[in-house]
Design an enzyme around this catalytic site. Structure first.
Site, PDB file in Angstrom:
ATOM      1  N   HIS A  25     -24.651  43.224  -1.598  1.00  0.00           N
ATOM      2  CA  HIS A  25     -24.431  43.968  -0.348  1.00  0.00           C
ATOM      3  C   HIS A  25     -22.942  44.010   0.040  1.00  0.00           C
ATOM      4  O   HIS A  25     -22.621  44.276   1.196  1.00  0.00           O
ATOM      5  CB  HIS A  25     -25.297  43.396   0.784  1.00  0.00           C
ATOM      6  CG  HIS A  25     -24.955  42.005   1.235  1.00  0.00           C
ATOM      7  ND1 HIS A  25     -25.901  41.116   1.675  1.00  0.00           N
ATOM      8  CD2 HIS A  25     -23.775  41.342   1.343  1.00  0.00           C
ATOM      9  CE1 HIS A  25     -25.317  39.977   2.028  1.00  0.00           C
ATOM     10  NE2 HIS A  25     -24.029  40.090   1.835  1.00  0.00           N
ATOM     11  N   HIS A  30     -23.695  39.270   9.424  1.00  0.00           N
ATOM     12  CA  HIS A  30     -22.438  38.531   9.231  1.00  0.00           C
ATOM     13  C   HIS A  30     -21.626  38.452  10.520  1.00  0.00           C
ATOM     14  O   HIS A  30     -20.414  38.295  10.485  1.00  0.00           O
ATOM     15  CB  HIS A  30     -21.597  39.197   8.143  1.00  0.00           C
ATOM     16  CG  HIS A  30     -22.234  39.291   6.793  1.00  0.00           C
ATOM     17  ND1 HIS A  30     -23.237  40.186   6.494  1.00  0.00           N
ATOM     18  CD2 HIS A  30     -22.016  38.596   5.645  1.00  0.00           C
ATOM     19  CE1 HIS A  30     -23.587  40.048   5.214  1.00  0.00           C
ATOM     20  NE2 HIS A  30     -22.875  39.097   4.689  1.00  0.00           N
ATOM     21  N   HIS A  79     -20.542  33.137  -4.804  1.00  0.00           N
ATOM     22  CA  HIS A  79     -19.254  33.517  -4.218  1.00  0.00           C
ATOM     23  C   HIS A  79     -18.866  32.585  -3.095  1.00  0.00           C
ATOM     24  O   HIS A  79     -19.707  31.963  -2.465  1.00  0.00           O
ATOM     25  CB  HIS A  79     -19.214  34.978  -3.765  1.00  0.00           C
ATOM     26  CG  HIS A  79     -20.108  35.419  -2.630  1.00  0.00           C
ATOM     27  ND1 HIS A  79     -21.483  35.334  -2.640  1.00  0.00           N
ATOM     28  CD2 HIS A  79     -19.794  36.010  -1.432  1.00  0.00           C
ATOM     29  CE1 HIS A  79     -21.978  35.871  -1.525  1.00  0.00           C
ATOM     30  NE2 HIS A  79     -20.978  36.272  -0.774  1.00  0.00           N
ATOM     31  N   GLU A 124     -26.332  32.866   0.073  1.00  0.00           N
ATOM     32  CA  GLU A 124     -27.044  34.129   0.367  1.00  0.00           C
ATOM     33  C   GLU A 124     -28.197  34.385  -0.607  1.00  0.00           C
ATOM     34  O   GLU A 124     -29.148  35.105  -0.273  1.00  0.00           O
ATOM     35  CB  GLU A 124     -26.077  35.324   0.296  1.00  0.00           C
ATOM     36  CG  GLU A 124     -25.132  35.416   1.478  1.00  0.00           C
ATOM     37  CD  GLU A 124     -24.233  36.654   1.409  1.00  0.00           C
ATOM     38  OE1 GLU A 124     -23.535  36.904   2.395  1.00  0.00           O
ATOM     39  OE2 GLU A 124     -24.212  37.356   0.373  1.00  0.00           O
TER      40      GLU A 124
HETATM   41  C1  DHB Z   1     -17.979  39.828   0.076  1.00  0.00           C
HETATM   42  C2  DHB Z   1     -19.270  39.364  -0.174  1.00  0.00           C
HETATM   43  C3  DHB Z   1     -20.163  39.210   0.875  1.00  0.00           C
HETATM   44  O1  DHB Z   1     -21.436  38.757   0.721  1.00  0.00           O
HETATM   45  C4  DHB Z   1     -19.797  39.553   2.158  1.00  0.00           C
HETATM   46  O2  DHB Z   1     -20.726  39.450   3.127  1.00  0.00           O
HETATM   47  C5  DHB Z   1     -18.507  39.994   2.416  1.00  0.00           C
HETATM   48  C6  DHB Z   1     -17.598  40.137   1.363  1.00  0.00           C
HETATM   49  C7  DHB Z   1     -17.022  40.022  -1.038  1.00  0.00           C
HETATM   50  O3  DHB Z   1     -17.306  39.661  -2.185  1.00  0.00           O
HETATM   51  O4  DHB Z   1     -15.945  40.574  -0.819  1.00  0.00           O
HETATM   52 FE    FE Z   2     -22.589  38.689   2.535  1.00  0.00          FE
END
Ligand code: DHB
Ligand code: FE
Length: 279
Positions: free
Chosen positions: A12, A59, A193, A240
């Site tokens: 997302h 978020h 991430h 997530e």
């Molecule tokens: C990114 C990933 C995310 O899940 C998010 O909510 C905001 C940014 C990213 O990889 O840049």
């Molecule tokens: Fe995210």
């Protein structure tokens, strides 16, 4: 009766919206990522749904840190997007189905999942970009969309097991709806991430690939990990991925794997696409 026909996982990330708006999807950086959705598009065309449930995390657009429900279900007739940066204009409102949402709410609470019900809900990239990448930008969508927000932002966040159990209850809730509607469910976000701190940029491809395999075929495997362990293995925002368990729990144990695709890095994440047919 309603039928849950399938489940799809997808990234997302906000950068997807920027790539779409600025015609970058076939550039060397983005092409393999976007090509990974082609079989999902075909499956969606062959298996049209009336209602799409989008399991995502807010978020900070609709819920800020002062009030964060663990699970929140949209029960509105439409859902509004707002600006989140990149200079992108907000997407037009997404149509909902309040009657179906209230059925889900009643069934989930009866099954002892005491979710927050939202008659107004602003939707951020976690909801919008999965729809854009899977269904494209449409003036008028033929589907209705139902947001189901899972807190993955402010700890304590729910366990993977709680998410899988919510999915099981959600599957029962969907299939007890008396109208003949066809439903698809999306699990969004992940995979590994971390957006801040010393490990910013952290990605673990091997762990992501193992998670994809196991979530498809043996989702209980993922529930062995505590949230601290998931974050140690896949970064603070890697948590997530617990939302995929909500999607998976709603489907039959023997749902058929139609498509699997992984690409990393894209923006700051490992991105996985799974298409599971529940028919
Ligand atoms: C990114 C990933 C995310 O899940 C998010 O909510 C905001 C940014 C990213 O990889 O840049
Ligand atoms: Fe995210």
């Amino acid at each position: 009766m309603a039928k849950l026909i399938g489940g799809i996982t997808t990234s997302h990330i906000p950068a997807v919206g920027n790539a779409i708006n600025n015609g970058l999807t076939q550039t060397p950086y983005w092409k393999r990522f976007f090509d990974g959705y082609k079989p999902a598009h075909q499956w969606l065309e062959d298996n049209p749904a009336d209602i799409v449930i989008v399991v995502y995390n807010d978020h900070g657009l609709n819920f800020f840190l002062d009030k964060v429900p663990t699970f929140a279900l949209g029960c509105a007739a439409e859902y509004f997007n707002e600006d989140e940066g990149w200079g992108l204009p907000p997407r037009p409102p997404f149509p909902g189905d309040a009657e179906f949402s209230w059925h889900l709410a009643e069934s989930l609470v009866a099954q002892e999942f005491d979710i927050c019900t939202c008659q107004e809900m602003k939707v951020d990239h976690g909801f919008v970009n999965p729809i854009r990448v899977l269904f494209g930008d449409q003036e008028q969508y033929s589907q209705k969309f139902i947001p189901l927000a899972v807190n993955t932002v402010q700890h304590p966040v729910p366990s993977a097991k709680r998410c899988l159990d919510l999915g099981v209850a959600l599957g029962r809730a969907i299939e007890s709806y008396p109208e003949d509607v066809r439903v698809t469910i999306l699990g969004t976000g992940g995979m590994s991430h971390q957006l801040q701190g010393e490990r910013a940029g952290f990605i673990d491809v091997d762990f992501d690939l193992e998670c994809m395999d196991k979530i498809a075929s043996e989702p209980e495997w993922f529930t062995q990990f505590s949230n601290a362990e998931i974050m140690a293995r896949s970064g603070s925002e890697g948590i997530e991925t617990i939302m995929w368990l909500v999607m998976r729990g709603a489907l039959r144990a023997d749902a058929e794997i139609v498509h699997k695709h992984y690409h990393a890095p894209i923006s700051n994440t490992g991105a996985g696409v799974l298409v599971l047919d529940n028919q």
